[in-house]
Write an enzyme that holds these catalytic residues in place. Structure first.
Site, short mmCIF file in Angstrom:
data_model
loop_
_atom_site.label_atom_id
_atom_site.label_comp_id
_atom_site.label_asym_id
_atom_site.label_seq_id
_atom_site.Cartn_x
_atom_site.Cartn_y
_atom_site.Cartn_z
N THR A 19 0.86 -1.17 0.00
CA THR A 19 0.00 0.00 0.00
C THR A 19 0.91 1.23 0.00
OG1 THR A 19 -0.19 -0.28 2.40
CG2 THR A 19 -2.02 -1.09 1.06
N GLY A 20 0.35 2.37 -0.40
CA GLY A 20 1.14 3.55 -0.69
C GLY A 20 2.12 4.00 0.37
N THR A 21 1.63 4.30 1.55
CA THR A 21 2.51 4.82 2.60
C THR A 21 3.46 3.75 3.11
OG1 THR A 21 0.70 6.29 3.24
CG2 THR A 21 2.55 6.14 4.75
N ASP A 49 -5.81 -1.70 -0.05
CA ASP A 49 -6.10 -3.04 0.47
C ASP A 49 -6.90 -3.83 -0.56
OD1 ASP A 49 -4.89 -2.40 2.94
OD2 ASP A 49 -6.79 -1.67 3.77
#
Length: 126
Positions: A38-40, A65
């Protein structure tokens, strides 16, 4: 995601430091994998271990997700390491449950905490 095995990495906000430390400490094993995150979480992993092959998807609450769940359902993700924070309510909790359900339905290895991830990672074939 053609070729090679793929590992998904996700960490809730309170567990992102743990995931970064996990990536740094296990960079040799992780370097054998294509990683989706996921991005972060992906950003934190790349900060900790910039040599890893990480594809960053959307942030978890913005659909990341679900993106990883879709990759599991198409056979493109072979294992999941998800550092879950059980003490903080998540507004996208239904997405998290759906993701875990897909990992179970498609019978892929899944670690939900550091202790399990440490045991699982060396047993996986990249």
């Amino acid at each position: 995601m053609a070729g090679g095995k793929c590992l998904a990495l996700i960490a809730h906000d309170q567990k992102k430091d743990d995931m970064a430390a996990f990536a740094r400490a296990n960079r040799d094993l992780l370097s054998r994998w294509k990683i989706v995150a996921t991005g972060t979480t992906g950003g934190r992993v790349l900060d900790a271990a910039p040599d890893l092959d990480v594809t960053r998807l959307k942030s978890g609450p913005l659909g990341g997700d679900q993106q990883i769940g879709a990759l599991i359902s198409t056979g493109e993700v072979d294992a999941l390491i998800f550092f879950v924070d059980p003490l903080t309510p998540m507004p996208h909790d239904v997405d998290v449950k759906a993701l875990m359900r897909l990992a179970i339905v498609y019978d892929i290895p899944m670690a939900l905490n550091h202790a399990t991830a440490i045991k699982l990672l060396p047993t996986l074939e990249a």
